[in-house]
Each structure stands twice: as structure tokens, then as C-alpha cells.
Design a protein around this motif. Structure first.
Motif, mmCIF file in Angstrom:
data_model
loop_
_atom_site.group_PDB
_atom_site.id
_atom_site.type_symbol
_atom_site.label_atom_id
_atom_site.label_comp_id
_atom_site.label_asym_id
_atom_site.label_seq_id
_atom_site.Cartn_x
_atom_site.Cartn_y
_atom_site.Cartn_z
ATOM 1 N N ASP A 110 -3.102 3.373 2.351
ATOM 2 C CA ASP A 110 -2.404 4.568 2.482
ATOM 3 C C ASP A 110 -2.152 4.312 4.146
ATOM 4 O OD1 ASP A 110 -2.464 5.130 0.023
ATOM 5 O OD2 ASP A 110 -3.636 7.179 0.228
ATOM 6 N N ALA A 111 -0.645 4.799 4.595
ATOM 7 C CA ALA A 111 -0.341 4.608 5.819
ATOM 8 C C ALA A 111 0.608 5.604 6.329
ATOM 9 C CB ALA A 111 0.110 3.036 6.143
ATOM 10 N N LYS A 112 0.957 5.814 7.433
ATOM 11 C CA LYS A 112 1.900 6.810 7.939
ATOM 12 C C LYS A 112 2.461 6.143 9.311
ATOM 13 C CE LYS A 112 2.715 11.690 9.140
ATOM 14 N NZ LYS A 112 2.212 13.002 8.974
ATOM 15 N N VAL A 113 3.789 6.085 9.146
ATOM 16 C CA VAL A 113 4.641 5.709 10.406
ATOM 17 C C VAL A 113 5.112 6.962 11.067
ATOM 18 C CG1 VAL A 113 6.629 4.416 10.956
ATOM 19 C CG2 VAL A 113 4.970 3.598 9.399
ATOM 20 N N PHE A 114 5.218 6.901 12.330
ATOM 21 C CA PHE A 114 5.915 8.161 13.203
ATOM 22 C C PHE A 114 7.239 7.550 13.677
ATOM 23 C CE2 PHE A 114 1.334 9.402 13.178
ATOM 24 C CZ PHE A 114 1.420 10.655 12.646
ATOM 25 N N CYS B 195 6.799 9.049 8.002
ATOM 26 C CA CYS B 195 7.006 8.776 6.599
ATOM 27 C C CYS B 195 5.639 8.170 6.200
ATOM 28 C CB CYS B 195 7.814 7.559 6.410
ATOM 29 S SG CYS B 195 8.138 6.689 4.979
ATOM 30 N N ARG B 196 5.353 8.766 4.894
ATOM 31 C CA ARG B 196 3.715 8.212 4.380
ATOM 32 C C ARG B 196 4.296 7.322 3.361
ATOM 33 N NH1 ARG B 196 0.495 13.180 2.468
ATOM 34 N NH2 ARG B 196 -0.852 11.425 1.953
ATOM 35 N N GLY B 197 3.367 6.214 3.349
ATOM 36 C CA GLY B 197 3.717 5.105 2.291
ATOM 37 C C GLY B 197 2.170 4.196 2.069
ATOM 38 N N VAL B 198 2.436 2.997 1.884
ATOM 39 C CA VAL B 198 1.268 2.183 1.759
ATOM 40 C C VAL B 198 1.579 0.803 2.857
ATOM 41 C CG1 VAL B 198 0.661 2.965 -0.318
ATOM 42 C CG2 VAL B 198 2.178 1.128 -0.374
ATOM 43 N N ILE B 199 0.545 0.204 3.197
ATOM 44 C CA ILE B 199 0.648 -1.128 3.720
ATOM 45 C C ILE B 199 -0.060 -1.968 2.801
ATOM 46 C CG2 ILE B 199 1.136 -0.572 5.899
ATOM 47 C CD1 ILE B 199 -1.810 -0.658 6.680
ATOM 48 N N PHE B 200 0.368 -3.358 2.473
ATOM 49 C CA PHE B 200 -0.325 -4.325 1.838
ATOM 50 C C PHE B 200 -0.745 -5.517 2.829
ATOM 51 C CE2 PHE B 200 2.978 -2.510 -0.968
ATOM 52 C CZ PHE B 200 2.270 -1.971 -2.032
ATOM 53 N N ARG B 201 -2.058 -5.928 2.489
ATOM 54 C CA ARG B 201 -2.499 -7.266 3.375
ATOM 55 C C ARG B 201 -2.216 -8.439 2.542
ATOM 56 N NH1 ARG B 201 -7.342 -9.742 4.425
ATOM 57 N NH2 ARG B 201 -8.690 -8.119 3.420
ATOM 58 N N VAL B 202 -1.721 -9.433 3.182
ATOM 59 C CA VAL B 202 -1.375 -10.455 2.320
ATOM 60 C C VAL B 202 -2.103 -11.682 3.327
ATOM 61 C CG1 VAL B 202 0.586 -12.308 1.959
ATOM 62 C CG2 VAL B 202 0.941 -9.880 1.810
ATOM 63 N N GLU B 203 -2.841 -12.463 2.538
ATOM 64 C CA GLU B 203 -3.533 -13.774 3.327
ATOM 65 C C GLU B 203 -2.794 -14.465 4.064
ATOM 66 O OE1 GLU B 203 -5.621 -15.587 0.042
ATOM 67 O OE2 GLU B 203 -7.450 -14.577 0.325
ATOM 68 N N GLU C 26 7.531 9.704 -8.433
ATOM 69 C CA GLU C 26 6.340 9.999 -9.434
ATOM 70 C C GLU C 26 5.030 9.193 -8.547
ATOM 71 O OE1 GLU C 26 7.185 8.343 -13.104
ATOM 72 O OE2 GLU C 26 8.393 10.285 -13.595
ATOM 73 N N GLN C 27 5.289 8.007 -8.108
ATOM 74 C CA GLN C 27 4.179 7.275 -7.532
ATOM 75 C C GLN C 27 3.739 8.112 -6.032
ATOM 76 O OE1 GLN C 27 2.718 4.329 -8.583
ATOM 77 N NE2 GLN C 27 1.170 4.765 -7.279
ATOM 78 N N LEU C 28 4.748 8.722 -5.325
ATOM 79 C CA LEU C 28 4.321 9.422 -4.132
ATOM 80 C C LEU C 28 3.368 10.518 -4.627
ATOM 81 C CD1 LEU C 28 7.851 9.477 -2.274
ATOM 82 C CD2 LEU C 28 5.870 8.263 -1.806
ATOM 83 N N LEU C 29 3.849 11.310 -5.527
ATOM 84 C CA LEU C 29 2.989 12.487 -6.247
ATOM 85 C C LEU C 29 1.579 11.920 -6.485
ATOM 86 C CD1 LEU C 29 5.400 14.580 -8.309
ATOM 87 C CD2 LEU C 29 4.607 15.166 -5.981
ATOM 88 N N GLN C 30 1.502 10.720 -7.080
ATOM 89 C CA GLN C 30 0.099 10.332 -7.602
ATOM 90 C C GLN C 30 -0.852 10.008 -6.358
ATOM 91 O OE1 GLN C 30 0.409 6.763 -10.156
ATOM 92 N NE2 GLN C 30 1.854 7.672 -11.485
ATOM 93 N N MET C 31 0.208 9.677 -5.208
ATOM 94 C CA MET C 31 -1.020 9.515 -3.999
ATOM 95 C C MET C 31 -1.003 10.499 -3.285
ATOM 96 S SD MET C 31 1.496 6.030 -2.882
ATOM 97 C CE MET C 31 0.751 6.224 -1.092
ATOM 98 N N GLY C 32 -0.603 11.775 -3.753
ATOM 99 C CA GLY C 32 -0.861 13.047 -2.904
ATOM 100 C C GLY C 32 0.337 13.231 -1.928
ATOM 101 N N ILE C 33 1.520 12.385 -2.137
ATOM 102 C CA ILE C 33 2.654 12.601 -1.017
ATOM 103 C C ILE C 33 3.776 13.550 -1.586
ATOM 104 C CG2 ILE C 33 4.428 11.364 0.445
ATOM 105 C CD1 ILE C 33 2.413 9.138 0.267
ATOM 106 N N GLU C 34 3.964 14.567 -0.834
ATOM 107 C CA GLU C 34 5.098 15.481 -1.204
ATOM 108 C C GLU C 34 6.394 15.235 -0.510
ATOM 109 O OE1 GLU C 34 5.936 20.459 -2.045
ATOM 110 O OE2 GLU C 34 3.987 19.504 -1.184
ATOM 111 N N ASP C 35 7.252 14.623 -1.137
ATOM 112 C CA ASP C 35 8.784 14.534 -0.525
ATOM 113 C C ASP C 35 9.655 15.318 -1.098
ATOM 114 O OD1 ASP C 35 11.325 13.485 0.304
ATOM 115 O OD2 ASP C 35 10.430 11.460 0.477
ATOM 116 N N ARG C 36 9.620 16.594 -0.047
ATOM 117 C CA ARG C 36 10.418 17.804 -0.787
ATOM 118 C C ARG C 36 11.937 17.394 -1.001
ATOM 119 N NH1 ARG C 36 7.302 22.532 2.903
ATOM 120 N NH2 ARG C 36 5.552 22.298 1.614
ATOM 121 N N ALA C 37 12.315 16.813 0.070
ATOM 122 C CA ALA C 37 13.916 16.185 -0.263
ATOM 123 C C ALA C 37 14.272 15.474 -1.428
ATOM 124 C CB ALA C 37 14.470 15.495 1.113
#
Length: 197
Positions: free
Chosen positions: A49-53, A85-93, A174-185
Motif C-alpha cells: 500500500d502506498a500514498k503519493v502527495f 492519492c492512496r494506491g499500491v506499488i508493485f516491485r518488479v525484478e 470495489e478494490q479501493l474499499l477492500q483496501m480500506g480506501i474511501e474515495d468519496r468523489a
């Protein structure tokens, strides 16, 4: 006469720039804030999980291929400046980084709309510089302000190569809600009554 989706910019030089900026010496990190969260389409070895300002998720980018057509454009998410913005980061080898970036360009940069940037993403394990696809308000693909009736019409009518705008927005929510992220807009837009809802 059928319209065709015309590239805004040539994506090839933008890919080469991004590859040079990454450098290939470390693993590649990619920030997901829309469909990349629930359909990354690439192999990764770690997800956080990650957040960008300084940027926020907004359903304000015209889609003339994936979620709409040139005749009936749909919408996809862009990351616009301002907020956070809250989202996710993926690490690729590292060994797979270039292949993944090239695949991402085929998916995200077909029309050269996004501005790829290396953003500092904050995680519970510290900050990580990750590739993110941002959108300029000056882009012809930025919708500007849309009224609720326009969102209703797009949700009712727009569909492209990967399905409807509405299904795309709902799957992301739906995916954001599963991650506990509330995007009201986004929740408010999805609550608008429209044909097929």
C-alpha cells in the motif's frame, strides 16, 4: 465515416526517457491508482500500500479505445496535480523491468496521453520512487469539469476494448474499499442513477 483515435504524442521517445531515468540497476517500482490495482497484467515480487502527495485520482480522462470509442468516448482515471492519492506499488525484478515497462507502454501509453513520472510513494516501510502515469490539465484528453448528467450519459453509453466506463469505475471502487480506501468523489459518481445501473 468512422473516427479513429489519434495519438496525442509519440510514446516511443517517452519510453526511452523513462527507461534511461530508471537506469536498470535496481528493481522497478510501479504505482497503481486505477485498474493497475486490480489488473496489473505483469508479474511482480512484492506489493505494498502506498500514498503519493501532490496528486489525486480523478475520473477525468477521455478514453477512446479501452473504455470508449472515438464516436462515444468513455472515461478512465488520471492522476491530476493537487491533494493526495492512496494506491499500491508493485516491485518488479530488475531483470524483468524493461519488459514490464514496454508492456505498460502498450497498455497505458498507446496514444501518448499520460505524463510518466517518478514519484515518491510513501509506504509503511519507507519512501519508494515509483513510475506513475499522471495527467496534465492541459492535455486534450483531460475532460475538465463534467456535470452529473454527462457522467450519467457516459456510464450509460460508453464502452470500449476492455468494457464499459461504469464497470471500470465500479471495479476500481470495489478494490479501493477492500483496501480500506474511501474515495468519496468516486462513490458519489457511482451512485448517480443511469441506464443499466
Amino acid at each position: 465515416m468512422s473516427l479513429t483515435a489519434v495519438p496525442v504524442r509519440d510514446p516511443a521517445p517517452m519510453l526511452e526517457t523513462a527507461l534511461q531515468e530508471w537506469g536498470g540497476k535496481d528493481d522497478l517500482w510501479v504505482f497503481g491508482y486505477g485498474s493497475l490495482i486490480w489488473r496489473p497484467d505483469f508479474d511482480f515480487v512484492e506489493r505494498r500500500d502506498a500514498k503519493v502527495f501532490g496528486w489525486h485520482r480523478a475520473l477525468k480522462m477521455w478514453s477512446r479505445v479501452n473504455r470508449g470509442t472515438p464516436e462515444c468516448p468513455g472515461l478512465v482515471f488520471g492522476m491530476l496535480s493537487g491533494g493526495s492519492c492512496r494506491g499500491v506499488i508493485f516491485r518488479v525484478e530488475r531483470s524483468r523491468g524493461e519488459d514490464v515497462m514496454r508492456a505498460l507502454w502498450l497498455r497505458e501509453m498507446t496514444l501518448g496521453v499520460y505524463d510518466p513520472r517518478w514519484l515518491e510513494c510513501h509506504t509503511s516501510e519507507g519512501p519508494v520512487k515509483s513510475l506513475a502515469f499522471t495527467l496534465s490539465r492541459k492535455s486534450p484528453s483531460h475532460t475538465g469539469l463534467l456535470c452529473d448528467d454527462e457522467y450519467r450519459r457516459i456510464f450509460s453509453e460508453a464502452s470500449g476494448k476492455f468494457g464499459t466506463t461504469f464497470d471500470y469505475a465500479r471495479a476500481t471502487h470495489e478494490q479501493l474499499l477492500q483496501m480500506g480506501i474511501e474515495d468519496r468523489a468516486l462513490a458519489r459518481l457511482l451512485s448517480l442513477p443511469h441506464k443499466g445501473s
